[in-house]
Design an enzyme around this catalytic site. Structure first.
Site, mmCIF file in Angstrom:
data_model
loop_
_atom_site.group_PDB
_atom_site.id
_atom_site.type_symbol
_atom_site.label_atom_id
_atom_site.label_comp_id
_atom_site.label_asym_id
_atom_site.label_seq_id
_atom_site.Cartn_x
_atom_site.Cartn_y
_atom_site.Cartn_z
ATOM 1 N N SER A 157 0.813 -1.214 0.000
ATOM 2 C CA SER A 157 0.000 0.000 0.000
ATOM 3 C C SER A 157 0.850 1.270 0.000
ATOM 4 C CB SER A 157 -0.965 -0.005 1.188
ATOM 5 O OG SER A 157 -0.274 -0.185 2.400
ATOM 6 N N HIS A 209 1.389 4.847 4.302
ATOM 7 C CA HIS A 209 0.660 5.527 3.224
ATOM 8 C C HIS A 209 1.199 6.943 3.016
ATOM 9 C CE1 HIS A 209 -3.110 2.836 4.143
ATOM 10 N NE2 HIS A 209 -2.076 2.157 3.669
#
Length: 350
Positions: A157, A209
């Site tokens: 991610s 992230h």
């Protein structure tokens, strides 16, 4: 005088994507290998989907994502700050990008990679997108390691957020070639905000992230820069026809952004790695930063559970006790006992 037949004018090349599909294959293969190494039936009596044999999943209470144990992920190269800093296993900053915690985890990430990555690779080529993916994942893990130091971390991610960040910087640095500039910018910003908002839920590594997004954003100014449309048009002008004043390949602001991005990335990576290997905890210097990864509420807690267990050998058996919950169980003693105790500890404390 007859003019040569008109040919289709394509200002920018289109690439056949193969790196992004290859990344998907690698991630899936490594997940299957991780499940094989995990071998749930050997270490647990309550595996989920036990008919899959060695590839069956850990109990859902331990891993609701349909995947392996944390011990198996650690063995395969998951990000664990203690092992990176104290045991000098810096390679985990890269290997953890290719590992996933479960079927749900890998499915979500690989679908995102296909939808975002293939389009970018078609536009900019395999070298740039391959570098962008890996370097963004590396940057994501550095920031994650500085702030989340009590749990292991895996997943692509952070690298995916790097692709989103690069899409934003690509739009800004190539602003003059887009027709619907404002609509494209607002749509992309909305997608980014929604994805980052999900990261404030528990058990989601939003620092990865954010780190991946920031890395990809600055890399985009360096790797995804396009020449001016007018400069490309001049290259396709027929010999002898009037081409007008010669245009420069890039605008001045593109060069400025390239230099600024290079300085920020070099400084950020250098400073981040120095702090990491000196054992710095980012939370000691930022009392509110933990809210970027998890906002507590009445529905959930943001406190990470420490998996601490005590084991005692009793002849041909071992008694494992979870110190946080007090749960205890006796298991048969086997050769690979230390690795097995970690797995059983994770199961008892879940």
């Amino acid at each position: 005088m007859a003019h040569p037949p008109e040919m289709e004018f394509r200002p920018f090349n289109r690439w056949a994507p193969w790196v992004v599909p290859s990344f998907v294959v690698v991630n899936v293969l490594l997940f299957l290998i991780t499940m094989y190494v995990n071998d749930c039936p050997k270490y647990s009596f309550s595996c989920f989907a036990r008919f899959l044999g060695r590839f069956s999943f850990q109990p859902l209470k331990e891993n609701p994502l349909l995947g392996p144990s944390s011990a198996a992920l650690e063995k395969m190269g998951a990000l664990e700050v203690y092992k990176v800093v104290i045991q000098h296993q810096a390679w985990r900053l890269i290997t953890s990008i290719w590992l996933h915690a479960g079927v749900v985890h890998i499915l979500a990430n690989m679908l995102s990679l296909v939808f975002i990555g293939i389009r970018l690779e078609q536009e900019f080529g395999f070298v740039k997108i391959g570098l962008l993916y890996v370097i963004s994942g590396f940057g994501a893990n550095i920031l994650s390691s500085l702030f989340l130091q009590s749990a292991i971390s895996v997943g692509a991610s952070g690298a995916l957020f790097g692709l989103l960040g690069a899409m934003l910087s690509e739009l800004l640095t190539n602003w003059t070639i887009y027709a619907n500039k404002l609509a494209a910018l607002l749509t992309l910003i909305l997608i980014i905000i929604l994805n980052l908002a999900v990261g404030v839920l528990p058990h989601v590594d939003n620092f990865a992230h954010i780190g991946g997004f920031i890395t990809g954003f600055f890399l985009g100014f360096m790797l995804l820069i396009r020449p001016q449309y007018g400069w490309v048009s001049q290259k396709h002008t027929y010999i002898g026809s009037s081409a007008g004043p010669r245009k420069s390949k890039h605008k001045p602001y593109q060069y400025v952004l390239w230099i600024v991005a290079a300085v920020v990335l070099i400084g950020g990576f250098t400073g981040g790695l120095v702090m990491l290997f000196r054992g710095v905890n980012g939370n000691d210097y930022c009392s509110w930063c933990h809210y970027l990864s998890c906002i507590p509420s009445s529905k959930w807690s943001c406190k990470s559970q420490q998996l601490l267990c005590e084991s005692m050998e009793l002849g041909d058996k071992v008694n494992v006790t979870c110190l946080s919950s007090g749960r205890s169980h006796i298991y048969p003693l086997i050769d690979d006992n230390s690795s097995r105790v970690q797995r059983l500890c994770s199961q008892l404390c879940s």
